[in-house]
Motif scaffolding. Structure first.
Motif, PDB file in Angstrom:
ATOM      1  N   VAL A 232       2.511  -0.595   1.866  1.00 32.96           N
ATOM      2  CA  VAL A 232       3.486   0.142   1.048  1.00 32.96           C
ATOM      3  C   VAL A 232       3.417   1.653   1.307  1.00 32.96           C
TER       4      VAL A 232
ATOM      5  N   LEU B 186       6.279   4.579   0.422  1.00 30.39           N
ATOM      6  CA  LEU B 186       7.292   4.113  -0.527  1.00 30.39           C
ATOM      7  C   LEU B 186       7.182   4.868  -1.843  1.00 30.39           C
ATOM      8  N   ARG B 187       8.338   5.137  -2.464  1.00 33.01           N
ATOM      9  CA  ARG B 187       8.355   5.731  -3.795  1.00 33.01           C
ATOM     10  C   ARG B 187       8.089   4.637  -4.834  1.00 33.01           C
ATOM     11  N   GLN B 188       7.911   5.043  -6.098  1.00 31.04           N
ATOM     12  CA  GLN B 188       7.497   4.089  -7.121  1.00 31.04           C
ATOM     13  C   GLN B 188       8.450   2.905  -7.234  1.00 31.04           C
ATOM     14  N   GLY B 189       9.758   3.158  -7.339  1.00 33.75           N
ATOM     15  CA  GLY B 189      10.710   2.056  -7.444  1.00 33.75           C
ATOM     16  C   GLY B 189      10.684   1.162  -6.217  1.00 33.75           C
ATOM     17  N   GLU B 190      10.448   1.766  -5.059  1.00 35.23           N
ATOM     18  CA  GLU B 190      10.374   0.992  -3.821  1.00 35.23           C
ATOM     19  C   GLU B 190       9.106   0.149  -3.772  1.00 35.23           C
ATOM     20  N   HIS B 191       8.015   0.697  -4.329  1.00 37.14           N
ATOM     21  CA  HIS B 191       6.790  -0.101  -4.456  1.00 37.14           C
ATOM     22  C   HIS B 191       7.073  -1.372  -5.246  1.00 37.14           C
TER      23      HIS B 191
ATOM     24  N   ALA C 105       9.850  -2.866  -5.924  1.00 38.45           N
ATOM     25  CA  ALA C 105      10.780  -3.754  -5.219  1.00 38.45           C
ATOM     26  C   ALA C 105      10.059  -4.526  -4.113  1.00 38.45           C
ATOM     27  N   TRP C 106       9.143  -3.860  -3.406  1.00 35.62           N
ATOM     28  CA  TRP C 106       8.389  -4.527  -2.336  1.00 35.62           C
ATOM     29  C   TRP C 106       7.595  -5.697  -2.905  1.00 35.62           C
ATOM     30  N   TYR C 107       6.925  -5.472  -4.038  1.00 36.44           N
ATOM     31  CA  TYR C 107       6.131  -6.552  -4.639  1.00 36.44           C
ATOM     32  C   TYR C 107       7.021  -7.657  -5.194  1.00 36.44           C
ATOM     33  N   SER C 108       8.194  -7.316  -5.684  1.00 39.01           N
ATOM     34  CA  SER C 108       9.123  -8.349  -6.154  1.00 39.01           C
ATOM     35  C   SER C 108       9.544  -9.263  -5.010  1.00 39.01           C
ATOM     36  N   ARG C 109       9.777  -8.670  -3.848  1.00 43.82           N
ATOM     37  CA  ARG C 109      10.159  -9.486  -2.679  1.00 43.82           C
ATOM     38  C   ARG C 109       9.011 -10.379  -2.222  1.00 43.82           C
TER      39      ARG C 109
END
Length: 273
Positions: free
Chosen positions: A239, A242-247, A249-253
């Motif tokens: 990660v 990545l910015r916080q929201g992108e973090h 989202a990455w874990y959601s995927r």
């Protein structure tokens, strides 16, 4: 089965006025009737059904201390009538039943995923519970929860990176603390990284060619890269950048099927990234 508690027999009809260990014993006996296994969450909720004033952070260390093959926890007058038989699963100990193997501080997950031979290191976060808890439950943010879900879902073994305690096994009982690695001197961070790698070698053996994923902020990753590489490990930071929201989202995927409804913790802070 009756257990001797202190000098007197304990009735399984515990009441709200009883201490936590008595409530735990009563509910564990009920849930484990006939040798049945039960999970930690069900036991905690059953105790809280009897006495809603008892908090998770107070019950957890008592369960830990009443479990004969789990480390840490708070001792009770009843000794260790519980036995751990899996990750978060227990039964009432019976001398006539083949004992479960001792549970190490970093248990192998029930269903290792594609990273079964990869070590995952998860960074701690600023927000913590108010009471002592196993490390995997102490940190309170959505970001930490998703990191933990990822590690438990995909890796064979994982550890927590703590600015205060170094390398920590998920089941290690910790008091809340207020130390952030980013606030420490460069000398502290170098010493911390050396300490973490030494503890990792002690627990995992030779790190040569081992794949290690770090899911933490750059304050934690930066001091570890070189000593882990020098030890021969293959280090990755999935990660990175990545910015916080992108973090999140990455874990959601990468954690499909895990509902957001279970995540009631605050999202995290910029210092956690």
């Amino acid at each position: 089965m009756e257990y001797e508690c202190a000098a007197a027999d304990f009735s399984m009809e515990a009441s709200m006025s009883d201490p936590i260990w008595a409530l735990v014993l009563a509910e564990a006996t009920r849930l484990g009737a006939g040798g049945a296994a039960f999970d930690r969450v069900s036991l905690i909720r059953a105790v809280q059904h009897r006495d809603p004033s008892k908090l998770d952070g107070s019950i957890g260390p008592i369960i830990q201390g009443m479990t004969r093959n789990a480390p840490g926890g708070l001792a009770s007058p009843c000794g260790t009538p519980l036995e751990r038989v899996g990750h978060g699963r227990y039964r009432m100990y019976s001398p006539g039943v083949v004992p479960a193997p001792p549970v190490t501080a970093s248990p192998t997950n029930i269903t290792p995923g594609p990273l079964a031979h990869t070590l995952v290191l998860v960074g701690c976060v600023k927000t913590k519970a108010d009471d002592p808890l196993p490390a995997r439950e102490l940190y309170r943010s959505t970001l930490f929860t998703r990191r933990r879900d990822y590690a438990e879902r995909h890796a064979g073994r994982w550890y927590i990176l703590s600015a205060e305690h170094g390398l920590v096994s998920p089941e290690t009982l910790l008091e809340p603390y207020d130390t952030a690695l980013g606030d420490q001197s460069a000398e502290y961070r170098r010493a911390w990284a050396t300490w973490v790698v030494a503890k990792l070698r002690q627990r995992e053996g030779d790190l040569a060619a081992r794949r290690i994923e770090i899911h933490a902020g750059e304050d934690y990753v930066a001091p570890l890269r070189q000593p882990l590489t020098d030890a021969g490990a293959q280090v990755s930071h999935p990660v990175a950048g990545l910015r916080q929201g992108e973090h999140l989202a990455w874990y959601s995927r990468h954690n499909p099927g895990i509902s957001d409804s279970r995540r009631t913790a605050p999202p995290g802070t910029a210092s956690d990234l």
